[in-house]
Design a protein around this motif. Sequence first.
Motif, PDB file in Angstrom:
ATOM      1  N   PHE A  51      48.324  21.847 -21.688  1.00 16.39           N
ATOM      2  CA  PHE A  51      47.461  22.560 -20.744  1.00 16.39           C
ATOM      3  C   PHE A  51      47.289  23.978 -21.259  1.00 16.39           C
ATOM      4  O   PHE A  51      48.261  24.650 -21.615  1.00 16.39           O
ATOM      5  CB  PHE A  51      48.070  22.585 -19.345  1.00 16.39           C
ATOM      6  CG  PHE A  51      47.245  23.373 -18.356  1.00 16.39           C
ATOM      7  CD1 PHE A  51      46.179  22.774 -17.696  1.00 16.39           C
ATOM      8  CD2 PHE A  51      47.516  24.708 -18.112  1.00 16.39           C
ATOM      9  CE1 PHE A  51      45.409  23.497 -16.800  1.00 16.39           C
ATOM     10  CE2 PHE A  51      46.743  25.439 -17.218  1.00 16.39           C
ATOM     11  CZ  PHE A  51      45.685  24.833 -16.560  1.00 16.39           C
ATOM     12  N   ASN A  52      46.021  24.448 -21.270  1.00 19.10           N
ATOM     13  CA  ASN A  52      45.746  25.739 -21.888  1.00 19.10           C
ATOM     14  C   ASN A  52      44.454  26.310 -21.313  1.00 19.10           C
ATOM     15  O   ASN A  52      43.654  25.593 -20.697  1.00 19.10           O
ATOM     16  CB  ASN A  52      45.620  25.562 -23.403  1.00 19.10           C
ATOM     17  CG  ASN A  52      45.741  26.879 -24.134  1.00 19.10           C
ATOM     18  OD1 ASN A  52      46.102  27.895 -23.564  1.00 19.10           O
ATOM     19  ND2 ASN A  52      45.417  26.866 -25.423  1.00 19.10           N
ATOM     20  N   THR A  53      44.235  27.587 -21.507  1.00 14.91           N
ATOM     21  CA  THR A  53      42.984  28.245 -21.137  1.00 14.91           C
ATOM     22  C   THR A  53      42.215  28.586 -22.403  1.00 14.91           C
ATOM     23  O   THR A  53      42.757  29.233 -23.304  1.00 14.91           O
ATOM     24  CB  THR A  53      43.242  29.519 -20.327  1.00 14.91           C
ATOM     25  OG1 THR A  53      43.985  29.192 -19.148  1.00 14.91           O
ATOM     26  CG2 THR A  53      41.936  30.175 -19.913  1.00 14.91           C
ATOM     27  N   GLU A  54      40.955  28.136 -22.470  1.00 17.08           N
ATOM     28  CA  GLU A  54      40.127  28.338 -23.655  1.00 17.08           C
ATOM     29  C   GLU A  54      38.925  29.213 -23.318  1.00 17.08           C
ATOM     30  O   GLU A  54      38.448  29.217 -22.177  1.00 17.08           O
ATOM     31  CB  GLU A  54      39.632  26.991 -24.194  1.00 17.08           C
ATOM     32  CG  GLU A  54      40.740  25.988 -24.471  1.00 17.08           C
ATOM     33  CD  GLU A  54      40.194  24.604 -24.756  1.00 17.08           C
ATOM     34  OE1 GLU A  54      38.969  24.479 -24.990  1.00 17.08           O
ATOM     35  OE2 GLU A  54      40.983  23.640 -24.754  1.00 17.08           O
ATOM     36  N   LEU A  69      37.378  27.746 -19.935  1.00 17.73           N
ATOM     37  CA  LEU A  69      37.795  26.423 -19.480  1.00 17.73           C
ATOM     38  C   LEU A  69      39.309  26.352 -19.386  1.00 17.73           C
ATOM     39  O   LEU A  69      40.023  26.708 -20.334  1.00 17.73           O
ATOM     40  CB  LEU A  69      37.292  25.352 -20.461  1.00 17.73           C
ATOM     41  CG  LEU A  69      37.632  23.894 -20.146  1.00 17.73           C
ATOM     42  CD1 LEU A  69      36.874  23.424 -18.910  1.00 17.73           C
ATOM     43  CD2 LEU A  69      37.309  22.998 -21.335  1.00 17.73           C
ATOM     44  N   ASN A  70      39.796  25.902 -18.226  1.00 19.39           N
ATOM     45  CA  ASN A  70      41.202  25.537 -18.081  1.00 19.39           C
ATOM     46  C   ASN A  70      41.302  24.048 -18.366  1.00 19.39           C
ATOM     47  O   ASN A  70      40.833  23.223 -17.573  1.00 19.39           O
ATOM     48  CB  ASN A  70      41.703  25.844 -16.665  1.00 19.39           C
ATOM     49  CG  ASN A  70      41.600  27.312 -16.324  1.00 19.39           C
ATOM     50  OD1 ASN A  70      42.002  28.163 -17.096  1.00 19.39           O
ATOM     51  ND2 ASN A  70      41.049  27.623 -15.154  1.00 19.39           N
ATOM     52  N   SER A  71      41.880  23.689 -19.491  1.00 18.41           N
ATOM     53  CA  SER A  71      41.816  22.311 -19.957  1.00 18.41           C
ATOM     54  C   SER A  71      43.188  21.656 -20.007  1.00 18.41           C
ATOM     55  O   SER A  71      44.199  22.300 -20.299  1.00 18.41           O
ATOM     56  CB  SER A  71      41.182  22.241 -21.345  1.00 18.41           C
ATOM     57  OG  SER A  71      41.998  22.880 -22.303  1.00 18.41           O
ATOM     58  N   GLY A  72      43.202  20.371 -19.732  1.00 18.32           N
ATOM     59  CA  GLY A  72      44.382  19.548 -19.899  1.00 18.32           C
ATOM     60  C   GLY A  72      44.027  18.352 -20.765  1.00 18.32           C
ATOM     61  O   GLY A  72      42.901  17.850 -20.707  1.00 18.32           O
ATOM     62  N   VAL A  73      44.958  17.899 -21.567  1.00 20.27           N
ATOM     63  CA  VAL A  73      44.686  16.777 -22.455  1.00 20.27           C
ATOM     64  C   VAL A  73      45.993  16.041 -22.730  1.00 20.27           C
ATOM     65  O   VAL A  73      47.052  16.648 -22.893  1.00 20.27           O
ATOM     66  CB  VAL A  73      44.032  17.251 -23.781  1.00 20.27           C
ATOM     67  CG1 VAL A  73      44.899  18.243 -24.502  1.00 20.27           C
ATOM     68  CG2 VAL A  73      43.685  16.080 -24.673  1.00 20.27           C
ATOM     69  N   VAL A  74      45.911  14.713 -22.708  1.00 20.05           N
ATOM     70  CA  VAL A  74      47.033  13.865 -23.099  1.00 20.05           C
ATOM     71  C   VAL A  74      46.595  13.090 -24.332  1.00 20.05           C
ATOM     72  O   VAL A  74      45.643  12.309 -24.267  1.00 20.05           O
ATOM     73  CB  VAL A  74      47.450  12.896 -21.982  1.00 20.05           C
ATOM     74  CG1 VAL A  74      48.565  11.965 -22.471  1.00 20.05           C
ATOM     75  CG2 VAL A  74      47.925  13.661 -20.756  1.00 20.05           C
ATOM     76  N   LYS A  75      47.283  13.302 -25.444  1.00 15.22           N
ATOM     77  CA  LYS A  75      46.835  12.731 -26.713  1.00 15.22           C
ATOM     78  C   LYS A  75      47.933  11.881 -27.343  1.00 15.22           C
ATOM     79  O   LYS A  75      49.123  12.189 -27.219  1.00 15.22           O
ATOM     80  CB  LYS A  75      46.446  13.854 -27.688  1.00 15.22           C
ATOM     81  CG  LYS A  75      45.280  14.699 -27.221  1.00 15.22           C
ATOM     82  CD  LYS A  75      45.092  15.923 -28.091  1.00 15.22           C
ATOM     83  CE  LYS A  75      46.136  16.969 -27.828  1.00 15.22           C
ATOM     84  NZ  LYS A  75      45.863  18.235 -28.533  1.00 15.22           N
ATOM     85  N   PHE A  76      47.495  10.824 -28.016  1.00  9.81           N
ATOM     86  CA  PHE A  76      48.392  10.104 -28.899  1.00  9.81           C
ATOM     87  C   PHE A  76      48.449  10.880 -30.208  1.00  9.81           C
ATOM     88  O   PHE A  76      47.423  11.210 -30.794  1.00  9.81           O
ATOM     89  CB  PHE A  76      47.902   8.676 -29.140  1.00  9.81           C
ATOM     90  CG  PHE A  76      48.741   7.919 -30.132  1.00  9.81           C
ATOM     91  CD1 PHE A  76      50.014   7.492 -29.793  1.00  9.81           C
ATOM     92  CD2 PHE A  76      48.259   7.663 -31.409  1.00  9.81           C
ATOM     93  CE1 PHE A  76      50.799   6.807 -30.708  1.00  9.81           C
ATOM     94  CE2 PHE A  76      49.033   6.975 -32.330  1.00  9.81           C
ATOM     95  CZ  PHE A  76      50.310   6.546 -31.979  1.00  9.81           C
ATOM     96  N   GLN A  77      49.649  11.165 -30.660  1.00 10.12           N
ATOM     97  CA  GLN A  77      49.840  12.076 -31.790  1.00 10.12           C
ATOM     98  C   GLN A  77      50.592  11.397 -32.929  1.00 10.12           C
ATOM     99  O   GLN A  77      51.576  10.691 -32.711  1.00 10.12           O
ATOM    100  CB  GLN A  77      50.614  13.308 -31.335  1.00 10.12           C
ATOM    101  CG  GLN A  77      50.867  14.337 -32.420  1.00 10.12           C
ATOM    102  CD  GLN A  77      51.752  15.475 -31.937  1.00 10.12           C
ATOM    103  OE1 GLN A  77      52.845  15.247 -31.438  1.00 10.12           O
ATOM    104  NE2 GLN A  77      51.266  16.696 -32.059  1.00 10.12           N
ATOM    105  N   GLU A 422      50.495  28.328 -20.572  1.00  9.47           N
ATOM    106  CA  GLU A 422      50.328  27.365 -21.652  1.00  9.47           C
ATOM    107  C   GLU A 422      51.513  26.403 -21.591  1.00  9.47           C
ATOM    108  O   GLU A 422      52.673  26.836 -21.637  1.00  9.47           O
ATOM    109  CB  GLU A 422      50.265  28.056 -23.008  1.00  9.47           C
ATOM    110  CG  GLU A 422      49.982  27.106 -24.156  1.00  9.47           C
ATOM    111  CD  GLU A 422      49.728  27.812 -25.473  1.00  9.47           C
ATOM    112  OE1 GLU A 422      49.643  27.130 -26.496  1.00  9.47           O
ATOM    113  OE2 GLU A 422      49.624  29.060 -25.450  1.00  9.47           O
ATOM    114  N   ILE A 423      51.213  25.118 -21.483  1.00 11.43           N
ATOM    115  CA  ILE A 423      52.241  24.092 -21.307  1.00 11.43           C
ATOM    116  C   ILE A 423      52.062  23.026 -22.377  1.00 11.43           C
ATOM    117  O   ILE A 423      50.952  22.552 -22.613  1.00 11.43           O
ATOM    118  CB  ILE A 423      52.161  23.444 -19.910  1.00 11.43           C
ATOM    119  CG1 ILE A 423      52.274  24.510 -18.825  1.00 11.43           C
ATOM    120  CG2 ILE A 423      53.245  22.396 -19.736  1.00 11.43           C
ATOM    121  CD1 ILE A 423      51.979  23.997 -17.425  1.00 11.43           C
ATOM    122  N   SER A 424      53.155  22.650 -23.008  1.00  8.62           N
ATOM    123  CA  SER A 424      53.133  21.586 -24.011  1.00  8.62           C
ATOM    124  C   SER A 424      54.350  20.689 -23.795  1.00  8.62           C
ATOM    125  O   SER A 424      55.483  21.188 -23.742  1.00  8.62           O
ATOM    126  CB  SER A 424      53.143  22.169 -25.425  1.00  8.62           C
ATOM    127  OG  SER A 424      53.293  21.142 -26.391  1.00  8.62           O
TER     128      SER A 424
END
Length: 432
Positions: A51-54, A69-77, A422-424
């Motif tokens: 989660f981050n601000t862009e 944009l305040n964005s969140g994303v869940v990705k396969f890494q 910022e959250i990871s």
Amino acid sequence: MKKYIVVATFSLFVFLLLGIAQPADAQFYFKNAEIYDFQKHEFNQGLHFNFNTEREETRTEFWREYNRLNSGVVKFQISNHFWNFMDYKQEKIEFNVEIGPLWGNGNWIDSSSVANIEADHKIFGVRSNASASYSSRFYYNNKNYTLVQVKGWGRYDLYNQNSKGISTDSNMVKTEFDEETTENKFRYGIEARAGWGIGRFKPMNNFMIADYLLKKYYSHRGFSQDEILKFGNEIGRIKSQRNISTGHKTEVETAQMQDFLNQKMFLIPVNSLEEEWKAGEFLPRFNGNRVEFGPFFKYFNREPDFIYGGYFLFEHAKYRSVKWNRNFSAGVNYNAYKNQDWILGEVSLGWSYFIKLKSQIDFGVKYIPGIALNDSGETGSLNHGFIPYFGYFTQVDSKNRIDVKLAYRLSEDENLMLSGPEISVAVYRSRY
């Protein structure tokens, strides 16, 4: 004129620090001559939430495009990491690929067409990104080195966007704006730096494991630093024989370690060492100091598209004990771009706390000051930014990991840095 005065002051500051940093003798940075080798290849795959601000902005004399944009994303890494630290070089290579659902909300402004539009928006779609980086410090003697560092990345977003706001035409007539569109963004960049440096970071991972095992299982006997280093070198030798394709057997490696303890250090083998041996797979943990400086450039396929300049960096890492590490760095860089230059600094102070050979807690704060310089000769005001941060990493077992990073950016000016959290969170399986 003020701009050139600031540039001259910056240059003088760097050279004064370099003069202070010059060692009086060959032992300034090294209390002893040991070089700690560290070789590791790690392949990870799992899920990564971020989660981050862009923010993106393009501004001309006549119009402006702005997107926040305040964005969140869940990705396969999937990621690949190589470390090769030896007496004459310290190399690091990384590859990373991610893809997953993207969502967020924010606002945007567009005055590039006939009307001026200000709207809030929500998005939902897919984000994919890939990156690769290489860095090498080549030591032509025990303390002096040259640096080459290159990083490239690319990101592609495809998403649906719902926007609601106000549109103002050239006659200042306002109407409601409500639109649903399909958008895509392709962003990529490359950055590189070359440098010269003095000092060395010693990787302490193998020394830490040796220190922990000897003091836990043989507490009745005292060990010198040379004995711990000797055992740490054997641990490094055993781990360097691993092959990521075929894997490794902990029972075989434990047997080699026990043979060394028995034959070289005259210690009675301990059966429970195998469980401890499955852990201890941390990122490189350092001890030492280094100072480096040199030129750099950054290219991005949006404004600001090409930045170049010079940097100066001092880094200090202190291995205090098996449980504690202290890290400090202070750097400044001069950035040149078209009609406006700027100077950025960064001072970071943090600590790492290790729980046995299994977990690691990081915490600290970064201070980031910045000042803009204009071609007109005027110098902007000094802006300040702060980033307190916290991290937690744990090895669930010999293959599964959890890595959490939290930070909050505090800034006076969003041109320096965007304020916000910022959250990871990464949950992944590792082969090494």
